[in-house]
Structures are given as structure tokens and as C-alpha cells.
Design a protein around this motif. Structure first.
Motif, PDB file in Angstrom:
ATOM      1  N   LEU A 335       0.885  -1.296   0.068  1.00 43.21           N
ATOM      2  CA  LEU A 335       0.027  -0.084  -0.029  1.00 43.21           C
ATOM      3  C   LEU A 335       0.893   1.429  -0.091  1.00 43.21           C
ATOM      4  O   LEU A 335       0.309   2.315  -0.107  1.00 43.21           O
ATOM      5  CB  LEU A 335      -0.926   0.106   1.216  1.00 43.21           C
ATOM      6  CG  LEU A 335      -1.784  -1.001   1.430  1.00 43.21           C
ATOM      7  CD1 LEU A 335      -2.677  -1.154   2.531  1.00 43.21           C
ATOM      8  CD2 LEU A 335      -2.519  -1.353   0.207  1.00 43.21           C
ATOM      9  N   GLY A 337       2.067   3.018   2.429  1.00 43.94           N
ATOM     10  CA  GLY A 337       1.818   3.707   3.397  1.00 43.94           C
ATOM     11  C   GLY A 337       0.330   4.417   3.465  1.00 43.94           C
ATOM     12  O   GLY A 337      -0.162   5.171   4.368  1.00 43.94           O
ATOM     13  N   ARG A 338      -0.434   3.887   2.488  1.00 43.98           N
ATOM     14  CA  ARG A 338      -1.837   4.726   2.276  1.00 43.98           C
ATOM     15  C   ARG A 338      -2.759   3.823   2.706  1.00 43.98           C
ATOM     16  O   ARG A 338      -2.415   2.617   3.047  1.00 43.98           O
ATOM     17  CB  ARG A 338      -1.841   4.919   0.892  1.00 43.98           C
ATOM     18  CG  ARG A 338      -0.922   5.877   0.202  1.00 43.98           C
ATOM     19  CD  ARG A 338      -0.878   6.043  -1.146  1.00 43.98           C
ATOM     20  NE  ARG A 338      -0.261   4.738  -1.792  1.00 43.98           N
ATOM     21  CZ  ARG A 338      -0.132   4.504  -3.127  1.00 43.98           C
ATOM     22  NH1 ARG A 338      -0.445   5.588  -3.973  1.00 43.98           N
ATOM     23  NH2 ARG A 338       0.369   3.408  -3.583  1.00 43.98           N
ATOM     24  N   THR A 339      -4.039   4.240   2.926  1.00 48.57           N
ATOM     25  CA  THR A 339      -4.959   3.791   3.669  1.00 48.57           C
ATOM     26  C   THR A 339      -5.610   2.808   2.590  1.00 48.57           C
ATOM     27  O   THR A 339      -6.175   3.387   1.511  1.00 48.57           O
ATOM     28  CB  THR A 339      -5.969   4.747   4.192  1.00 48.57           C
ATOM     29  OG1 THR A 339      -5.253   5.435   5.116  1.00 48.57           O
ATOM     30  CG2 THR A 339      -7.274   4.047   4.866  1.00 48.57           C
ATOM     31  N   ARG A 341      -8.731   1.267   0.938  1.00 52.88           N
ATOM     32  CA  ARG A 341     -10.393   1.326   0.880  1.00 52.88           C
ATOM     33  C   ARG A 341     -11.108   0.097   0.493  1.00 52.88           C
ATOM     34  O   ARG A 341     -12.173  -0.321   0.870  1.00 52.88           O
ATOM     35  CB  ARG A 341     -10.491   2.668   0.000  1.00 52.88           C
ATOM     36  CG  ARG A 341      -9.938   3.894   0.642  1.00 52.88           C
ATOM     37  CD  ARG A 341     -10.811   4.060   1.948  1.00 52.88           C
ATOM     38  NE  ARG A 341     -10.280   5.226   2.662  1.00 52.88           N
ATOM     39  CZ  ARG A 341     -10.531   5.773   3.822  1.00 52.88           C
ATOM     40  NH1 ARG A 341     -11.026   4.829   4.512  1.00 52.88           N
ATOM     41  NH2 ARG A 341     -10.155   6.782   4.177  1.00 52.88           N
ATOM     42  N   VAL A 355      -6.771   2.593  -3.098  1.00 51.58           N
ATOM     43  CA  VAL A 355      -6.278   3.287  -1.682  1.00 51.58           C
ATOM     44  C   VAL A 355      -6.533   4.727  -1.571  1.00 51.58           C
ATOM     45  O   VAL A 355      -6.885   5.527  -2.983  1.00 51.58           O
ATOM     46  CB  VAL A 355      -4.689   3.037  -1.516  1.00 51.58           C
ATOM     47  CG1 VAL A 355      -4.182   1.626  -1.708  1.00 51.58           C
ATOM     48  CG2 VAL A 355      -4.069   3.906  -2.980  1.00 51.58           C
ATOM     49  N   GLN A 356      -6.611   5.428  -0.795  1.00 55.53           N
ATOM     50  CA  GLN A 356      -6.797   6.811  -0.601  1.00 55.53           C
ATOM     51  C   GLN A 356      -5.385   7.421  -1.138  1.00 55.53           C
ATOM     52  O   GLN A 356      -4.376   7.052  -0.800  1.00 55.53           O
ATOM     53  CB  GLN A 356      -7.075   7.154   0.742  1.00 55.53           C
ATOM     54  CG  GLN A 356      -7.409   8.493   0.978  1.00 55.53           C
ATOM     55  CD  GLN A 356      -8.916   8.776   0.698  1.00 55.53           C
ATOM     56  OE1 GLN A 356      -9.687   8.079   1.334  1.00 55.53           O
ATOM     57  NE2 GLN A 356      -9.346   9.765   0.125  1.00 55.53           N
ATOM     58  N   ALA A 357      -5.666   8.365  -2.007  1.00 52.24           N
ATOM     59  CA  ALA A 357      -4.326   9.210  -2.460  1.00 52.24           C
ATOM     60  C   ALA A 357      -4.805  10.834  -2.583  1.00 52.24           C
ATOM     61  O   ALA A 357      -5.584  11.102  -3.383  1.00 52.24           O
ATOM     62  CB  ALA A 357      -4.187   8.776  -3.989  1.00 52.24           C
ATOM     63  N   GLY A 358      -4.270  11.259  -1.466  1.00 49.81           N
ATOM     64  CA  GLY A 358      -4.829  12.753  -1.356  1.00 49.81           C
ATOM     65  C   GLY A 358      -6.320  12.915  -0.925  1.00 49.81           C
ATOM     66  O   GLY A 358      -6.644  12.016  -0.423  1.00 49.81           O
ATOM     67  N   TYR A 361      -8.652   8.957  -4.916  1.00 51.10           N
ATOM     68  CA  TYR A 361      -8.113   7.643  -5.057  1.00 51.10           C
ATOM     69  C   TYR A 361      -7.120   6.980  -6.080  1.00 51.10           C
ATOM     70  O   TYR A 361      -7.304   7.826  -7.022  1.00 51.10           O
ATOM     71  CB  TYR A 361      -9.279   6.446  -4.841  1.00 51.10           C
ATOM     72  CG  TYR A 361     -10.420   6.985  -3.851  1.00 51.10           C
ATOM     73  CD1 TYR A 361     -10.208   6.371  -2.652  1.00 51.10           C
ATOM     74  CD2 TYR A 361     -11.491   7.825  -4.021  1.00 51.10           C
ATOM     75  CE1 TYR A 361     -11.171   6.428  -1.514  1.00 51.10           C
ATOM     76  CE2 TYR A 361     -12.503   7.995  -2.970  1.00 51.10           C
ATOM     77  CZ  TYR A 361     -12.377   7.492  -1.724  1.00 51.10           C
ATOM     78  OH  TYR A 361     -13.055   7.556  -0.755  1.00 51.10           O
ATOM     79  N   GLU A 375      -0.175   1.067 -11.241  1.00 51.08           N
ATOM     80  CA  GLU A 375      -0.834   2.214 -10.308  1.00 51.08           C
ATOM     81  C   GLU A 375      -1.544   3.225 -11.081  1.00 51.08           C
ATOM     82  O   GLU A 375      -0.706   3.827 -11.902  1.00 51.08           O
ATOM     83  CB  GLU A 375      -0.054   2.704  -9.223  1.00 51.08           C
ATOM     84  CG  GLU A 375      -0.706   3.686  -8.167  1.00 51.08           C
ATOM     85  CD  GLU A 375       0.118   4.308  -7.120  1.00 51.08           C
ATOM     86  OE1 GLU A 375       0.908   3.349  -6.599  1.00 51.08           O
ATOM     87  OE2 GLU A 375      -0.345   5.141  -6.605  1.00 51.08           O
TER      88      GLU A 375
END
Lengths: 392, 176
Positions: A335, A337-339, A341, A355-358, A361, A375
Motif C-alpha cells: 500500500l 503507507g496509504r489507507t 479502501r 487506496v486513498q490518494a490525497g 483515490y 498504479e
């Protein structure tokens, strides 16, 4: 003695409970509900309100190759996903930029590629209908058919080729239509809209559903044969207390949420095994989202029952963990370091990981060994949406 | 503070104890009872604009609570058979001393846990909240006939799983 004694004993038993302040927890849960139906006071409507926070489910990708044994530890990556024909001549691109891949840190290998992602609104509180959309990373988003809010709340399903959609409407009718909205057909009535809804088998020949039983809950599990002229139904011999059907792409396993966790069943309803790691006082889940092609891994939202905010019956397609279905151990994902989802398995065992990106997503393509292949940033137009299905 | 929120806060704090008592009988567990009440209150909160005028907030909350409990999505959270076996029945005591009362309460709790959620709901409505059959039917969204049959089945089940209770209760139930 008479029934007055029973009344007294019940009152004495009720005295055992400890009064607590539920104000903050209530407000948190209220915020999370987010998908409340219009208020109604009838009992039947209350059942719906309770359940409207209920279920949705994921759609399994197709698998036309011969089935693998359910306990096969891995599957061979099949060569590439087809550029499947766009099923929607009447659809329109709403993101002309084409959303080119960005932020790609890996190299796209020819054997593992993104499939087509289907999106619906993450919140349908304020709408009666919404548009289903599709997007393949690197391409444009495409508008598909409009569906009633109840379909997005709980029960819509996309066929494994992405051409057809099934849902249960607010009158408890099971409906199928082409992804562009044409060919709409009501194929069965008295179907429970929230527990299983309509779960399309990977070969697209069958729809798993639960009959609506009195007084408003789910009843028998039925496997509707879409190729039969009479739409015949084969009923499961068992009726497990289970919801949220998710097929494996090999068609051999169906994951259902049961008690506090997940249980795997065969396509005929035969119980295979319980995914370890869930308990009444420990980890729990209400929402299984995606199952690996051979049933070896499952993606879901795992909660800690001791966390105080558990018990919200809202269906949630978010994913915070991928587990090995035999050991219950967590699968590590790259990931960065990202969250995490959402996660959807593809037919070759790879995963589409959101993943959450800023403020928006990104979607990662991760192979079955856990290595990131590529990605892509999602188009901004999908920011308020969630992925409902991924098909090859 | 928003006056509406303030009203809701007051409602939650004054009614939670009573709601928890019913929820405890429905679930047999402190945490599950809290969970159930919290879920019902959250739905009430989302309808508070309408409910605070009508004065029916508690009725709405209770109705929601019962439906959540008997609906499958909550039922699956409550094991059909909760931990703990029925305690051994005491013999020979005719005087209901404290220990005896405690034993009976444990027996009743264990017996309730062996009922289905719907059966528990009917018993709690009829014998704890003292609802009429018509009120119970309305709360559960079923017919009066269903309430009658469920009450009979619930009491029969109690008698089967805890014969010592059968000696104490009139198990044919009352009709109002």
C-alpha cells in the motif's frame, strides 16, 4: 403461581443490565448510517429501514477456464483480459480526459492487467436513482444504466462479462437488464432485497438469491437458472443464517457472512469451512466483499467488536483486510503507507486495490504474490463513488 | 448547542436505561443490548426532525429496536445458543430465598437464550413490557394470530428447556 411470576422474574433479570451513556456512540452510528431510506412508520417499512443499511455485494469475475480445486493454493495467471466489447452503445463518456495512468511505479506485465471497474455512488441518501458507471484504468469513464437507490444500497450485481446487471427492486422483484438499460426483464417476485440480493454465478448461468419470508426477513436460498425458459429455481437443502453472497471465479465456492465472520459454502449450499479468526468478542465482519478465484483469500471489512461502535448493520463495501481463508492470517499488500479502501480479486488471482490518494483515490494492480504491478489515479469524477465490481 | 440536538441528547439520556432493560432481555448480553439500543437510537436520530414534534420518539425507537432484533442482520449476531448451560435446578426449597431467586433468574436467562429472537421478542413484549397482543403485533409488524402462536410456542419452548420454570409459570399465557 401465574404469569405474574414470569413478569416479576423478567423484571428482575432486566435489572442486571448496567445503564450506560450511549449518546456519543449513537451519534457516531447515525452518521455512519448515511443511507437511510425515507422515513416510514409502518412496521414493514421499519424492517426495510433496518435492513436498508444492510447489504450489497460484490460481483465475481468470470472464469471460463476449467475449475480449480477449492484448496488449490494459487492459480495460474491467465493471459490477459480481453478488451471486452463495450456493452453500451447508448452510454456516453463523461471523462474525456481519458484518465491516463499516473503515478505508476511498476511495469505493466502483459499477463496481469486491470479489468473493468464498475462504480456506484458511495452514498445514495438523497437520490432515488443513480447511474452505474464503468472505468478501465487508462480509459474514460462510461455511464451505464440508471438504477434505483435500493440497488446501490444492497443488492445489485454485474455479470462476469460486464454485459448484464441484476438487482432486486423496492417491490422485491428480481430484475435483470443489459448494462445500457435495454432488455429489462422482471424474472422473479418475492425476493429478499437485502440479504443476498442477486449474486450472479461466474458462468452467468445462475443467480443466487434468497426468497422473502414472513414477516419480512430472508428465507430459502434459491439458484435461479437463467437459461431455462421457465427460470427454474433449485432450492438449497439447507438454509444457513447467512448473507452477502460472494462467488469465487471458479464457481466452486460462495463466501457468506455468518455469525461474526465468514463461512464458505459450495454452490449447492454445502458448508465447506469457517474462515478462522472471528469471534463474538474479537474480530468480526458483516460485509464480505470479494473472494479469490479459488476461494483461498477473502477481502472484507473487519471490525473489532470491542471497539464500541460495532453493530451498525450498514452494508459496507470498504475493505481493510485480505485474509487467508484457511488460516485467517492477514495478507500483506503493497500500500505504500496509504489507507486501504477496497479490494477486488480478478480471475487470474491478481487484485485491484483501491487506496486513498490525497483527496481522491488510486487503484493498484497487485499480483497474487502481493507484488504491485502498476498504479493509476482514479478520475476525479469517481471521487464520491465506490467500486461495486471488477470484471475481466 | 443546536436545540434539536439538545432535545435528542435529553431523550437519549432519559430513555436509554429503560430501552437497555428491554434490549438486555432480548439479547441476554450487556454489550449486545448496548449495541441494539445504539443502533435503534441512531435511526431515531436520523428521523428526529419529524419525531420530536410527534412525541412518538420512544415508540419509534422501540419499534426499530424490535425489528432490528428479529431481522436477520441482527439475529446473526446473536448465537442461537448463548454461552452457559442451564443451572442445575434446586430441589426441595419452598421458601424463595435470595439464592433461590438468583438461581431462578439464571435459569430464566439461560432459557431465554435458547429461544429464537422472535420468540424472545414476543415474551418480552407480552410479559415484560406488558403489551397487549394487538400492540405486540403492531410493534413486530405481524398479525395478532402470529403473536398468539409465537407466545404459545415461546412458552412451550421455555417449558421444554427449563422444566423447573414450568412449575412456576402459567405457560398457556394470557390473552388480552
Amino acid at each position: 403461581m401465574n404469569d405474574q411470576r414470569l413478569r416479576l422474574d423478567l423484571a428482575a433479570l432486566a435489572d442486571e443490565v448496567t445503564a450506560v451513556d450511549l449518546r456519543d456512540r449513537t451519534l457516531r452510528t447515525s452518521r455512519r448510517l448515511g443511507i437511510q431510506r425515507a422515513v416510514a412508520t409502518s412496521a414493514a417499512a421499519l424492517v426495510l429501514i433496518a435492513a436498508a443499511t444492510g447489504t450489497a455485494f460484490a460481483i465475481r469475475p468470470d472464469q471460463t477456464a476449467p475449475p480449480l480445486p477449492a484448496d488449490t493454493p494459487s492459480v495460474t495467471a491467465t493471459p490477459t483480459p480481453n478488451q471486452s466489447p463495450t456493452p453500451t452503445p447508448s452510454t456516453s463518456a463523461d471523462d474525456p480526459s481519458g484518465a491516463p495512468p499516473s503515478g505508476g511505479s511498476g511495469t505493466n506485465t502483459p499477463s496481469v492487467q486491470f479489468g473493468k471497474l464498475f462504480y456506484g455512488p458511495a452514498d445514495v441518501t438523497r437520490v432515488k436513482t443513480a447511474i452505474l458507471r464503468s472505468w478501465r484504468p487508462g480509459g474514460s469513464t462510461v455511464q451505464l444504466l440508471a438504477l434505483p437507490d435500493i440497488a446501490f444500497k444492497g443488492n445489485m450485481s454485474v455479470s462476469s462479462d460486464g454485459h448484464r446487471v441484476a438487482w432486486v427492486d423496492s417491490n422485491n422483484n428480481l430484475v435483470v437488464a443489459d448494462a445500457d438499460g435495454s432488455g429489462k426483464q422482471q424474472i422473479r417476485s418475492n425476493v429478499d432485497p437485502y440479504c443476498v440480493g442477486a449474486a450472479w454465478s461466474p458462468d452467468r448461468r445462475q443467480l443466487l438469491f434468497r426468497e422473502l419470508a414472513e414477516p419480512g426477513g430472508p428465507g430459502r436460498f434459491g439458484m435461479l437458472d437463467l437459461r431455462s425458459a421457465e427460470m427454474t429455481v433449485r432450492w438449497w437443502a439447507s438454509e444457513p443464517a447467512a448473507c452477502n453472497a460472494v462467488w469465487s471465479a471458479d464457481g466452486r465456492t460462495i463466501a457468506l457472512t455468518t455469525d461474526y465472520g465468514v463461512t464458505l459454502y459450495g454452490a449447492d449450499g454445502t458448508k465447506k469451512r469457517v474462515v478462522p479468526g472471528f469471534s463474538r468478542d474479537g474480530w468480526s465482519t458483516d460485509d464480505v466483499v470479494s473472494l479469490a478465484p479459488n476461494g483461498s483469500r477473502v477481502a472484507l471489512l473487519r471490525r473489532n467488536m470491542g471497539g464500541g461502535d460495532a453493530g451498525d448493520v450498514a452494508r459496507d463495501l470498504r475493505v481493510n483486510v485480505v485474509l487467508d481463508t484457511r488460516t485467517g492470517k492477514q495478507v500483506t499488500l503493497p500500500l505504500g503507507g496509504r489507507t486501504l479502501r477496497q479490494v477486488y480479486f480478478q480471475t487470474d488471482g491478481s487484485m485491484v486495490v483501491r487506496v486513498q490518494a490525497g483527496s481522491g483515490y488510486a487503484v493498484l494492480l497487485v499480483d497474487e504474490d502481493g507484488k504491485k504491478i502498476s498504479e493509476t489515479a482514479e478520475p476525479a469524477s469517481l471521487k464520491d463513488m465506490q467500486i461495486l465490481a471488477v470484471v475481466d | 448547542m443546536d436545540p434539536l440536538l439538545s432535545e435528542f441528547d435529553s431523550f437519549v439520556r432519559t430513555r436509554t436505561p429503560a430501552l437497555l432493560r428491554s434490549a438486555y432481555l432480548l439479547t441476554g448480553d450487556q454489550h449486545l443490548a448496548e449495541d441494539l439500543v445504539q443502533s435503534a437510537l441512531a435511526r431515531t436520530h436520523r428521523s428526529w426532525n419529524r419525531l420530536h414534534h410527534s412525541g412518538n420518539a420512544e415508540a419509534y425507537t422501540r419499534k426499530t429496536m424490535y425489528h432490528l432484533q428479529v431481522s436477520w442482520w441482527r439475529r446473526r449476531r446473536v448465537p442461537e445458543s448463548m454461552p452457559g448451560d442451564l443451572p442445575e435446578p434446586r430441589g426441595g426449597d419452598s421458601a424463595p430465598d435470595h439464592a433461590h431467586q438468583t438461581s431462578l433468574r439464571l435459569t430464566l436467562r439461560a432459557a431465554l437464550a435458547k429461544l429464537s429472537p422472535k420468540q424472545r421478542a414476543v415474551l418480552v413484549l407480552r410479559f415484560f413490557e406488558d403489551r397487549t397482543e394487538a400492540e405486540a403485533a403492531d410493534l413486530l409488524g405481524v398479525t395478532v394470530g402470529t403473536v398468539k402462536s409465537q407466545t404459545a410456542k415461546s412458552l412451550a419452548r421455555l417449558r421444554a428447556v427449563a422444566p423447573e420454570l414450568a412449575e412456576l409459570y402459567v405457560l398457556e399465557g394470557s390473552t388480552r
